[in-house]
Design a protein around this motif. Sequence first.
Motif, PDB file in Angstrom:
ATOM      1  N   GLY A 180      87.333 -38.556  85.451  1.00 23.14           N
ATOM      2  CA  GLY A 180      85.986 -39.069  85.168  1.00 23.14           C
ATOM      3  C   GLY A 180      85.396 -38.232  84.150  1.00 23.14           C
ATOM      4  N   SER A 181      84.128 -38.049  84.035  1.00 21.55           N
ATOM      5  CA  SER A 181      83.342 -37.522  82.824  1.00 21.55           C
ATOM      6  C   SER A 181      82.828 -36.113  83.168  1.00 21.55           C
ATOM      7  CB  SER A 181      82.098 -38.383  82.525  1.00 21.55           C
ATOM      8  OG  SER A 181      80.912 -38.193  83.655  1.00 21.55           O
ATOM      9  N   LEU A 182      82.832 -35.442  81.994  1.00 18.99           N
ATOM     10  CA  LEU A 182      82.129 -34.054  82.148  1.00 18.99           C
ATOM     11  C   LEU A 182      80.906 -34.242  81.260  1.00 18.99           C
ATOM     12  CD1 LEU A 182      85.263 -31.796  81.747  1.00 18.99           C
ATOM     13  CD2 LEU A 182      83.874 -32.131  83.768  1.00 18.99           C
ATOM     14  N   ALA A 183      79.885 -33.652  81.529  1.00 17.51           N
ATOM     15  CA  ALA A 183      78.733 -33.833  80.763  1.00 17.51           C
ATOM     16  C   ALA A 183      77.511 -32.667  80.889  1.00 17.51           C
ATOM     17  CB  ALA A 183      78.003 -35.373  80.971  1.00 17.51           C
ATOM     18  N   PHE A 184      76.781 -32.388  80.017  1.00 14.89           N
ATOM     19  CA  PHE A 184      75.476 -31.803  80.182  1.00 14.89           C
ATOM     20  C   PHE A 184      74.265 -32.590  80.464  1.00 14.89           C
ATOM     21  CE2 PHE A 184      78.107 -28.631  77.488  1.00 14.89           C
ATOM     22  CZ  PHE A 184      78.114 -27.803  78.329  1.00 14.89           C
ATOM     23  N   ASP A 185      73.580 -32.353  81.614  1.00 18.30           N
ATOM     24  CA  ASP A 185      72.093 -33.127  81.867  1.00 18.30           C
ATOM     25  C   ASP A 185      71.209 -32.503  81.321  1.00 18.30           C
ATOM     26  OD1 ASP A 185      73.708 -35.298  82.903  1.00 18.30           O
ATOM     27  OD2 ASP A 185      73.586 -34.137  84.798  1.00 18.30           O
ATOM     28  N   ARG A 186      70.324 -32.793  80.234  1.00 17.51           N
ATOM     29  CA  ARG A 186      69.477 -32.214  79.779  1.00 17.51           C
ATOM     30  C   ARG A 186      67.870 -32.759  80.003  1.00 17.51           C
ATOM     31  NH1 ARG A 186      73.413 -31.410  75.811  1.00 17.51           N
ATOM     32  NH2 ARG A 186      73.987 -29.272  75.329  1.00 17.51           N
ATOM     33  N   ILE A 187      67.021 -32.142  80.918  1.00 20.76           N
ATOM     34  CA  ILE A 187      66.022 -32.646  81.737  1.00 20.76           C
ATOM     35  C   ILE A 187      64.716 -32.172  81.302  1.00 20.76           C
ATOM     36  CG2 ILE A 187      65.006 -33.310  83.873  1.00 20.76           C
ATOM     37  CD1 ILE A 187      68.085 -32.977  85.161  1.00 20.76           C
ATOM     38  N   MET A 188      63.790 -33.106  80.911  1.00 16.69           N
ATOM     39  CA  MET A 188      62.388 -32.638  80.505  1.00 16.69           C
ATOM     40  C   MET A 188      61.375 -33.472  81.366  1.00 16.69           C
ATOM     41  SD  MET A 188      61.875 -31.636  76.429  1.00 16.69           S
ATOM     42  CE  MET A 188      62.675 -33.369  75.834  1.00 16.69           C
ATOM     43  N   THR A 189      60.254 -32.994  81.519  1.00 11.67           N
ATOM     44  CA  THR A 189      59.011 -33.581  82.122  1.00 11.67           C
ATOM     45  C   THR A 189      57.789 -33.910  80.951  1.00 11.67           C
ATOM     46  OG1 THR A 189      59.445 -32.830  84.392  1.00 11.67           O
ATOM     47  CG2 THR A 189      57.406 -33.536  84.038  1.00 11.67           C
ATOM     48  N   PHE A 190      57.421 -35.064  80.841  1.00 12.86           N
ATOM     49  CA  PHE A 190      56.286 -35.346  80.082  1.00 12.86           C
ATOM     50  C   PHE A 190      55.276 -35.415  80.958  1.00 12.86           C
ATOM     51  CE2 PHE A 190      53.627 -38.631  78.202  1.00 12.86           C
ATOM     52  CZ  PHE A 190      53.195 -38.150  77.046  1.00 12.86           C
ATOM     53  N   PRO A 191      54.121 -34.553  80.637  1.00 15.01           N
ATOM     54  CA  PRO A 191      52.931 -34.312  81.372  1.00 15.01           C
ATOM     55  C   PRO A 191      51.816 -35.421  81.095  1.00 15.01           C
ATOM     56  CG  PRO A 191      52.763 -32.835  79.539  1.00 15.01           C
ATOM     57  CD  PRO A 191      54.220 -33.540  79.215  1.00 15.01           C
ATOM     58  N   GLY A 192      52.183 -36.707  81.367  1.00 13.19           N
ATOM     59  CA  GLY A 192      51.357 -37.772  81.030  1.00 13.19           C
ATOM     60  C   GLY A 192      52.056 -39.159  81.485  1.00 13.19           C
ATOM     61  N   ARG A 193      51.756 -40.183  80.837  1.00  7.14           N
ATOM     62  CA  ARG A 193      52.414 -41.522  81.176  1.00  7.14           C
ATOM     63  C   ARG A 193      52.729 -42.146  80.047  1.00  7.14           C
ATOM     64  NH1 ARG A 193      50.931 -43.556  86.672  1.00  7.14           N
ATOM     65  NH2 ARG A 193      49.446 -41.984  87.677  1.00  7.14           N
ATOM     66  N   PHE A 194      53.959 -42.722  79.961  1.00  9.88           N
ATOM     67  CA  PHE A 194      54.579 -43.360  78.797  1.00  9.88           C
ATOM     68  C   PHE A 194      53.756 -44.255  78.338  1.00  9.88           C
ATOM     69  CE2 PHE A 194      58.806 -41.782  80.169  1.00  9.88           C
ATOM     70  CZ  PHE A 194      59.020 -40.587  79.651  1.00  9.88           C
ATOM     71  N   SER A 195      53.301 -45.263  79.431  1.00  7.21           N
ATOM     72  CA  SER A 195      52.364 -46.404  79.059  1.00  7.21           C
ATOM     73  C   SER A 195      51.295 -46.186  78.353  1.00  7.21           C
ATOM     74  CB  SER A 195      52.054 -46.955  80.325  1.00  7.21           C
ATOM     75  OG  SER A 195      51.592 -46.107  81.358  1.00  7.21           O
ATOM     76  N   ASP A 196      50.852 -44.802  78.367  1.00 10.28           N
ATOM     77  CA  ASP A 196      49.547 -44.511  77.642  1.00 10.28           C
ATOM     78  C   ASP A 196      49.681 -44.558  76.310  1.00 10.28           C
ATOM     79  OD1 ASP A 196      47.986 -44.605  80.018  1.00 10.28           O
ATOM     80  OD2 ASP A 196      48.205 -42.535  80.325  1.00 10.28           O
ATOM     81  N   HIS A 197      51.028 -44.535  75.636  1.00 15.11           N
ATOM     82  CA  HIS A 197      51.177 -43.938  74.342  1.00 15.11           C
ATOM     83  C   HIS A 197      51.803 -44.964  73.701  1.00 15.11           C
ATOM     84  CE1 HIS A 197      49.695 -39.916  75.148  1.00 15.11           C
ATOM     85  NE2 HIS A 197      50.058 -40.038  76.071  1.00 15.11           N
ATOM     86  N   ILE A 198      52.273 -46.069  74.329  1.00 12.50           N
ATOM     87  CA  ILE A 198      52.914 -47.150  74.026  1.00 12.50           C
ATOM     88  C   ILE A 198      52.003 -48.511  73.747  1.00 12.50           C
ATOM     89  CG2 ILE A 198      54.983 -48.867  74.263  1.00 12.50           C
ATOM     90  CD1 ILE A 198      56.413 -46.568  75.637  1.00 12.50           C
TER      91      ILE A 198
END
Length: 312
Positions: free
Chosen positions: A7-25
């Motif tokens: 199978g795969s070997l991978a790094f998972d890199r995770i961030m949190t955005f302190p808002g809502r994507f929909s407010d900026h699109i």
Amino acid sequence: MQIYVFGSLAFDRIMTFPGRFSDHILPDKIHILNVCFVGNGLEERFGGTAGNIAYSLSLLGEKPVIVSTAGHRDFGRYGERFAGYGLRLDGVRLVDEALTASCHITTDLADNQITCFNPGAMGYPCGYDFADADPAQDIAIVAPGNHEDTIALPRRFREMGMRYIFDPGQNITALPGEKLLEAITGSWALISNDYELEMILRATDLSLEQLLTRTGSIITTLGDKGSIIREQNRVTEIPAASVTRVADPTGAGDAFRSGLLKGLAMGRELPEAAKIGACCATWCVAQTGTQEHVFTEDEFWEHYRKNFGPTA
């Protein structure tokens, strides 16, 4: 019995955005989208299907052979961690031309996610020769990874006469129906969740009954509803094991596969092996991340006994 985990070997890199994507699109400017989201912190976790399955197997006392590809320049930390668990890495091909696969995930306050996946070294076949395998005793699982290997390895295992579990998962949409069916045909078992099973049936244009003539058994996971094992002459429903905390369901399927393989390595029948898989999945969902759970073998088997009684 040796277990081979492809199978795969991978790094998972995770961030949190302190808002809502929909407010900026801006909907009326979606055709020229150009947005930057500033996240809070960055967490890096070890992942990938082969890594996740091998990790839980190591907690269960097994030392599977990981068959995969990774980047020579950045795999060091991952490899050192797994070596510390006594896991075999001689099946991991290190590629100079690419970095280890990585998944970058940003989640907003509404639990919407933007994900960017770089396959990196996963784009290269593993090249493992299985020279030390004992086809009469060993078992392999073909989980999502390099697309070429997803087809080539089932062929190799059929030629060797070695049992293998086919687990196409995220690769289903990337494989033509005829290639998918080829890999399933002759497998000891096909494993997927219920949504993936429906995708397989549509891709191969077969009914469930017809698909069962191509593989020894069909294992379907149903999340908190347990799993179903379909064999030629019987259908067995396996309940989910009890959980004390649900933090993150990501990786639960891989943990289930680890427990299933552990049961098979112990010589257990498929229904009991699936119960071991169900117990293993509960440890994973209690933590955030696919390789963050920890348990001793004594703790694990006590959890098994509370859910399913003594092992055979």
